[in-house]
Write an enzyme that holds these catalytic residues in place. Structure first.
Site, short mmCIF file in Angstrom:
data_model
loop_
_atom_site.label_atom_id
_atom_site.label_comp_id
_atom_site.label_asym_id
_atom_site.label_seq_id
_atom_site.Cartn_x
_atom_site.Cartn_y
_atom_site.Cartn_z
N HIS A 144 0.83 -1.21 0.00
CA HIS A 144 0.00 0.00 0.00
C HIS A 144 0.86 1.26 0.00
O HIS A 144 0.67 2.17 -0.83
CB HIS A 144 -0.90 -0.03 1.24
N GLU A 145 1.83 1.31 0.93
CA GLU A 145 2.65 2.52 1.04
C GLU A 145 3.51 2.73 -0.20
O GLU A 145 3.77 3.86 -0.61
CB GLU A 145 3.51 2.46 2.30
N HIS A 162 1.82 4.86 -2.66
CA HIS A 162 1.99 6.29 -2.45
C HIS A 162 3.36 6.75 -2.96
O HIS A 162 3.50 7.85 -3.52
CB HIS A 162 1.87 6.64 -0.97
N HIS A 166 3.11 7.12 -6.62
CA HIS A 166 2.29 8.28 -6.96
C HIS A 166 3.16 9.54 -6.90
O HIS A 166 3.03 10.44 -7.74
CB HIS A 166 1.13 8.39 -5.97
N GLU A 206 -6.21 7.81 -1.02
CA GLU A 206 -5.90 6.42 -0.65
C GLU A 206 -6.30 5.42 -1.72
O GLU A 206 -5.82 4.27 -1.71
CB GLU A 206 -6.59 6.06 0.67
N TYR A 228 -11.00 6.88 4.05
CA TYR A 228 -10.39 5.56 3.91
C TYR A 228 -11.39 4.54 3.37
O TYR A 228 -11.05 3.69 2.54
CB TYR A 228 -9.84 5.08 5.26
#
Length: 715
Positions: free
Chosen positions: A504-505, A508, A511, A533, A644
């Site tokens: 998940h991180e 980011h 991105h 998110e 979220y």
């Protein structure tokens, strides 16, 4: 810590990328020159008070330079105001690339002096931002520029991103309160500064928290031996005890594995109480937000915050949460009944009293027991297949192959980091042939240490954008996490939850790396908070795909991947007790929204505990001030935690529509990169989704994923 000595200014250095690195069959050694660009030095020399003064001096200098640009703009006549005479976007970027890295140190530095200096630098920056946002002379110039552009016909000649920039800048000032009389603006400015300070103090306490709780080996019965071996062991009053910190790798195994309910209760109540000093700070922040919203003409702080988000209003956010809770409650109640029966059986077996209640300290424990009993799936066994040394590089390679980039780790003398454990990578296009293919930098700070940010998050330390010269300013992103460290018996291992969080991180991170916007304010994750998110949540789905699980697993002893049978059990466990899981998320979201729509203060400790029981369906014990641990509420997710769950709707639709058929297909990765990541916040989020999906988004995939059938949802 490494030390860097140079005659260059401390706050800026030139990084030279060694172009003799090999990229497959292509050599970058044939470049006409080595690639050079400026980034903030991330290895400040720790010199106590002298260092502190230098950090503050650098910050003040950057802010003064920014103010000088604003002064020049304010001095223009209305007729002189146009797109070219208002260089505010470039000035904003220039102060950002200086202040953002300096403010980051409070989250990661081992030096108390540097953390304090970093925090004080952020105070200076936030106060300055408040003052600049309240300048009517600059606002007047922005309004005049927009009017002149529209009336002269130049508006149509601007790019979509340039028009968006103008509109956003004018809207920012309107929302800042520049329509108020001068005396009210002065009061508003003071309130905003007080709010900023309260949030910073809350965050500082969060980072500096270093508490622990002690148990005997008997009290830790059931907790895996490899976890216990990582605890500090000492003698206390002639007894041997083990100190568990409140960091995730230490405390969560107690919640999940400790057989003694009294141990779990003690751990839970101490965990909830660990930041009680934040209670008055939160109360102050909420009071200030109510007063600010009223001065700005908004009914509630939630309405003020959500106005510029996809959901558009606090009422719409509340309707979304209420609608989802109504759908989830029957599911959660059935799950609670099953887990409560498991508790009854275990208490009878162990000769423990049973009062018919299901407590917060029972939830994680019996959720695990249920999975083990129904699927014969042992989380401790699964963890053995995910050594950090294998998972991290494998996930990086998957992302690289999917998105068409190449990570080159920087080592030895060229490495420039804030702690020896941090990894630094230069990121290039996969088929790089010259310096134009350079993408940016990525830092990974993965293991816990004292006074470090205690969860997982990504900071965009430097944005990517177009310099006035036409050259590119390259982005730099940093992931901070807290994975379990190696023990004397085993290497560092990751729970599957940790693997999913890392995936998940990294979403980011990419991105921030692969966005390509003209202006810094639109770079990367600078999108609506209730969309930010979604891209990373979509990417979590890879961690539940059989071929991906096989690819990134390797038993720490045998190097064997997960077996098909074990993978099948893991996938079937994904939505076990999903009702209780999402109700817990709704509890956080509902607390956040309620405290930002209520007109009067209340007993927030009571509200926290009452809402947790009524929404999450778990009973509490002693009413502890858990709201003091709710870091999101001061870190940009105020009246926004609903996002979220809200963004999960978009994430599920994106994955089911585009990636589900072939998750590792680079062609689909390129589509995602071009349609979502590349644009950053330079386009409206709904337009991005429609372009990527080929239609308007809907909730069908999310509801089918969670409930196993299609139903209607209020979005």
């Amino acid at each position: 810590m490494q030390y860097w000595k140079s005659s260059e200014p401390l706050w800026m250095r030139t990084i030279r990328i060694d172009t003799t690195e090999k990229f497959g069959s292509a050599s970058l050694g044939d470049f006409p020159q080595r690639l050079e660009f400026q980034i903030r030095d991330l290895n400040l020399i720790c010199r106590g008070a002298a260092m502190k003064q230098e950090v503050l001096s650098i910050t003040k200098q950057a802010l003064a330079q920014n103010k000088a640009v604003s002064d020049q703009v304010a001095a223009l006549s209305e007729a002189e105001c146009n797109f070219e005479t208002l260089p505010l976007a470039n000035a904003e970027a220039e102060v950002l690339i200086i202040c953002e890295p300096l403010g980051f140190y409070q989250n990661v530095s081992t030096s108390h002096e540097l953390r304090d200096a970093s925090n004080q630098a952020e105070v200076l920056q936030r106060d300055f931002d408040v003052e600049e946002s309240m300048r009517p002379d600059v606002f007047k110039a922005k309004v005049a520029a927009e009017k002149n552009l529209r009336s002269s016909g130049e508006w149509e000649k601007l790019s979509d991103e340039q028009r968006r920039l103008v509109e956003k800048m004018v809207l920012d000032d309107k929302r800042a309160g520049l329509a108020l009389p001068e005396n009210e603006r002065e009061v508003l400015m003071r309130l905003k500064k007080e709010l900023s300070q309260a949030c910073l103090d809350f965050g500082k306490n969060f980072n500096e928290e270093d508490g622990s709780i002690s148990f005997t080996l008997e009290e830790l019965d059931g907790v895996p031996a490899d976890v216990i071996s990582g605890y500090n062991k000492r003698i206390d009053d002639s007894k041997e005890v083990y100190d568990a910190t409140f960091k995730t790798p230490d405390i969560f195994p107690i919640f999940k594995f400790a057989n003694n309910p009294a141990t779990r209760r003690s751990a839970q109540e101490a965990y909830d109480d660990r930041l009680k000093q934040n209670v008055p700070l939160l109360e102050k922040a909420l009071d200030l937000r109510r007063r600010i919203a009223a001065m700005l003409g908004y009914d509630t702080w939630a309405d003020y915050i959500t106005e510029v988000k996809m959901v558009k209003s606090g009422k719409n956010a509340q309707n979304f949460l209420d609608d989802l809770e109504a759908k989830l409650r029957p599911v959660g109640e059935r799950e609670r009944k099953i887990l409560l029966q498991l508790k009854k059986e275990e208490h009878e077996k162990r000769g423990l009293p049973f009062d018919g209640e299901f407590y917060i300290w029972d939830y994680r424990y019996y959720d695990r027991v249920y999975v083990e009993k129904t699927l014969n799936l042992d989380e401790s066994v699964v963890k053995e297949y995910f050594p950090v040394s294998v998972v991290v590089p494998t996930i990086l390679k998957m992302y690289q192959d999917l998105l068409g980039v190449k990570f080159i780790e920087i080592k030895n003398d060229n490495k420039d980091v804030w702690h020896p454990e941090v990894q630094q990578f230069a990121v290039w296009e996969k088929d790089a042939k010259d310096e134009s293919a350079f993408v940016g930098y990525c830092y990974l700070d993965l293991f816990p240490r004292a006074a470090k940010y205690s969860h997982a998050a990504v900071w965009g330390l430097l944005p990517g954008y177009e310099l006035p010269s036409g050259r590119r300013h390259y982005p730099l992103t940093a992931m901070v996490a807290n994975l379990a460290k190696p023990t004397p018996e085993r290497p560092a291992l990751m729970r599957h939850d940790d693997v999913t969080t890392f995936f998940h991180e990294m979403g980011h991170v990419f991105h921030g790396l692969l966005s390509r916007t003209k202006y810094a304010r639109f770079h990367g994750t600078s999108v609506a908070r209730d969309f930010v998110e979604a891209p990373s949540q979509m990417l979590e789905n890879w961690c539940w795909e059989p071929k991906v699980l096989e690819k990134m697993s390797s038993h720490y002893e045998t190097q064997a991947p997960l077996s098909p049978q074990l993978i099948d059990k893991m996938i079937r466990s994904r939505y076990v007790n999903v009702g209780l899981f999402y109700l817990r998320q709704l509890f956080f979201a509902k607390f956040d929204l309620k405290v930002h729509v209520d007109k009067e203060a209340t007993d927030y400790t009571k509200l926290w505990n009452d809402l947790r029981e009524s929404v999450s369906l778990v009973k509490g014990g002693k009413a502890q001030p858990g709201q003091g641990t709710f870091g999101h509420i001061v870190r940009g997710y105020d009246a926004g935690y609903y996002g979220y769950t809200y963004s999960l709707v978009f994430a599920a639709d994106m994955y089911a529509t585009v990636f589900k058929k072939d998750p590792l297909n680079p062609a689909l990765g390129k589509l995602y990169r071009d349609k979502i990541l590349l644009m950053g916040g330079s386009r409206d989020e709904m337009d991005l989704l429609q372009d990527f999906l080929g239609r308007s988004p809907n909730s069908n995939a999310f509801l089918e994923e969670v409930f196993g059938k299609v139903a209607n949802a209020s979005l």
